[in-house]
Design a protein around this motif. Structure first.
Motif, short mmCIF file in Angstrom:
data_model
loop_
_atom_site.label_atom_id
_atom_site.label_comp_id
_atom_site.label_asym_id
_atom_site.label_seq_id
_atom_site.Cartn_x
_atom_site.Cartn_y
_atom_site.Cartn_z
N ASN A 1 0.81 -1.21 0.00
CA ASN A 1 0.00 0.00 0.00
C ASN A 1 0.85 1.27 0.00
OD1 ASN A 1 -3.15 -0.51 0.42
ND2 ASN A 1 -2.03 -2.17 1.44
N GLY A 2 2.11 1.13 -0.41
CA GLY A 2 2.94 2.30 -0.65
C GLY A 2 3.63 2.90 0.55
N LYS A 3 3.66 2.18 1.66
CA LYS A 3 4.29 2.70 2.87
C LYS A 3 5.72 2.18 3.00
CE LYS A 3 0.40 4.57 4.51
NZ LYS A 3 -0.45 4.62 3.31
N GLN A 4 6.58 3.02 3.55
CA GLN A 4 7.92 2.58 3.90
C GLN A 4 7.89 2.05 5.32
OE1 GLN A 4 11.46 4.70 2.05
NE2 GLN A 4 10.10 6.41 2.50
N VAL A 5 8.53 0.92 5.55
CA VAL A 5 8.41 0.22 6.82
C VAL A 5 9.77 -0.16 7.38
CG1 VAL A 5 7.39 -1.78 7.98
CG2 VAL A 5 6.21 -0.76 6.03
N LYS A 6 9.90 -0.07 8.70
CA LYS A 6 11.07 -0.60 9.38
C LYS A 6 10.59 -1.38 10.59
CE LYS A 6 15.74 0.42 10.91
NZ LYS A 6 16.25 -0.67 10.01
N MET A 7 11.13 -2.60 10.77
CA MET A 7 10.65 -3.49 11.82
C MET A 7 11.67 -3.63 12.96
SD MET A 7 8.87 -6.56 9.61
CE MET A 7 10.38 -6.93 8.69
N PHE A 8 11.13 -3.82 14.15
CA PHE A 8 11.96 -4.06 15.34
C PHE A 8 11.34 -5.21 16.14
CE2 PHE A 8 12.20 0.37 14.17
CZ PHE A 8 13.56 0.66 14.20
N THR A 9 12.17 -5.99 16.78
CA THR A 9 11.66 -7.13 17.55
C THR A 9 11.48 -6.83 19.03
OG1 THR A 9 13.94 -7.96 17.84
CG2 THR A 9 12.68 -8.81 15.97
N SER A 10 11.90 -5.64 19.46
CA SER A 10 11.72 -5.26 20.86
C SER A 10 11.56 -3.75 20.98
CB SER A 10 12.92 -5.70 21.72
OG SER A 10 14.06 -4.89 21.44
N GLY A 11 10.93 -3.33 22.08
CA GLY A 11 10.75 -1.91 22.32
C GLY A 11 12.07 -1.18 22.50
N GLN A 12 13.00 -1.82 23.18
CA GLN A 12 14.30 -1.18 23.43
C GLN A 12 15.06 -0.97 22.13
OE1 GLN A 12 15.27 -0.12 26.65
NE2 GLN A 12 16.56 1.07 25.26
N GLU A 13 14.93 -1.93 21.22
CA GLU A 13 15.60 -1.80 19.92
C GLU A 13 15.08 -0.56 19.19
OE1 GLU A 13 16.32 -4.37 15.79
OE2 GLU A 13 14.95 -5.11 17.34
N PHE A 14 13.77 -0.32 19.25
CA PHE A 14 13.20 0.87 18.61
C PHE A 14 13.67 2.14 19.31
CE2 PHE A 14 9.88 4.16 18.67
CZ PHE A 14 9.89 4.51 17.34
N LEU A 15 13.65 2.13 20.64
CA LEU A 15 14.05 3.33 21.39
C LEU A 15 15.50 3.69 21.12
CD1 LEU A 15 12.32 2.58 24.82
CD2 LEU A 15 11.60 4.27 23.11
N ASP A 16 16.33 2.69 20.84
CA ASP A 16 17.76 2.95 20.59
C ASP A 16 18.04 3.35 19.15
OD1 ASP A 16 18.33 2.31 23.22
OD2 ASP A 16 18.88 0.23 22.78
N TYR A 17 17.04 3.23 18.29
CA TYR A 17 17.24 3.50 16.87
C TYR A 17 17.29 5.01 16.60
CZ TYR A 17 16.29 3.65 11.83
OH TYR A 17 16.35 3.91 10.48
N PRO A 18 18.33 5.50 15.90
CA PRO A 18 18.41 6.94 15.58
C PRO A 18 17.51 7.27 14.40
CG PRO A 18 20.34 5.79 14.71
CD PRO A 18 19.53 4.76 15.46
N ARG A 19 16.35 7.82 14.67
CA ARG A 19 15.37 8.11 13.61
C ARG A 19 15.84 9.25 12.72
NH1 ARG A 19 10.02 9.41 16.58
NH2 ARG A 19 9.51 10.09 14.45
N ARG A 20 15.53 9.13 11.43
CA ARG A 20 15.87 10.16 10.46
C ARG A 20 14.64 10.61 9.67
NH1 ARG A 20 19.60 10.10 13.25
NH2 ARG A 20 21.81 9.84 12.78
#
Length: 207
Positions: free
Chosen positions: A27-46
């Motif tokens: 449906n045209g969305k860009q996606v990034k997956m994480f297996t844990s909440g901490q992994e997402f919190l540590d990810y440097p968003r751009r």
């Protein structure tokens, strides 16, 4: 969708995350997956705009704990998903600002609609933050005396009244007023008053 808009998925169940990712990419969305909440919190968003699909129950940090951590750092709309919902968790999630709370198996149409609402909400938040920063930059360009004059004029005082408050001449206030209008990019005095109200200025600043 702009190239830097992103939908993040946080779910420890790889099969669920993969299924959601495939649906969104189709449906045209860009996606990034994480297996844990901490992994997402540590990810440097751009990204410039994003939303988060967040599983409620996960090992380590659960969804509500991740939501709480996010709220202390940034603004990103959250859509909760869970295998079995419960009223207390739903209430807590919604009070924390969640856009939606969906139970598995996820209704695809409902999810896509929630994502569109979440992204639109984030676009508006980002735009408001950008406009507020531009307004603050204009305000900071004023001299200290102009910053004293602005709230007095915006509160409804006449030039001569503002002059009396500051112990300066009315002509000097008129000069400051012209500089303020130009620097604040106000095309009318009514616009200047509106800009001043957005800055939450108080006339007491002049004292």
């Amino acid at each position: 969708m702009p190239s830097n808009e992103m939908v993040y998925i946080v779910d420890d169940d790889a099969s669920v995350a993969d299924a959601l990712s495939s649906l969104l990419r189709v449906n045209g969305k860009q996606v990034k997956m994480f297996t844990s909440g901490q992994e997402f919190l540590d990810y440097p968003r751009r990204d410039s705009c994003a939303c988060l699909i967040l599983d409620l129950r996960m090992p380590g940090l659960n969804g509500l704990q991740v939501q709480e951590s996010i709220a202390a750092q940034t603004t990103i709309p959250v859509i909760f998903i869970t295998g079995r919902g419960d009223v207390p968790s739903t209430v807590t999630a919604m009070k924390g600002g969640a856009v939606d709370f969906l139970t598995k198996p996820i209704d695809e149409s409902a999810l896509l609609a929630s994502i569109d609402r979440a992204l639109e909400q984030n676009r508006k938040l980002q735009l408001a933050a950008f406009e507020k920063e531009r307004l603050l930059a204009r305000y900071r360009s004023l001299t200290p005396r102009e910053q004293q004059v602005l709230p007095l004029l915006a509160s409804g005082l006449l030039n001569k009244q503002a002059a009396w408050e500051l112990g300066i001449t009315e002509y000097t206030v008129q000069i400051h007023r012209g500089h303020i209008m130009r620097k604040m990019e106000a095309d009318s005095f009514a616009t200047l008053v509106k800009l001043s109200s957005k800055l939450n200025l108080e006339s007491s600043e002049a004292s």
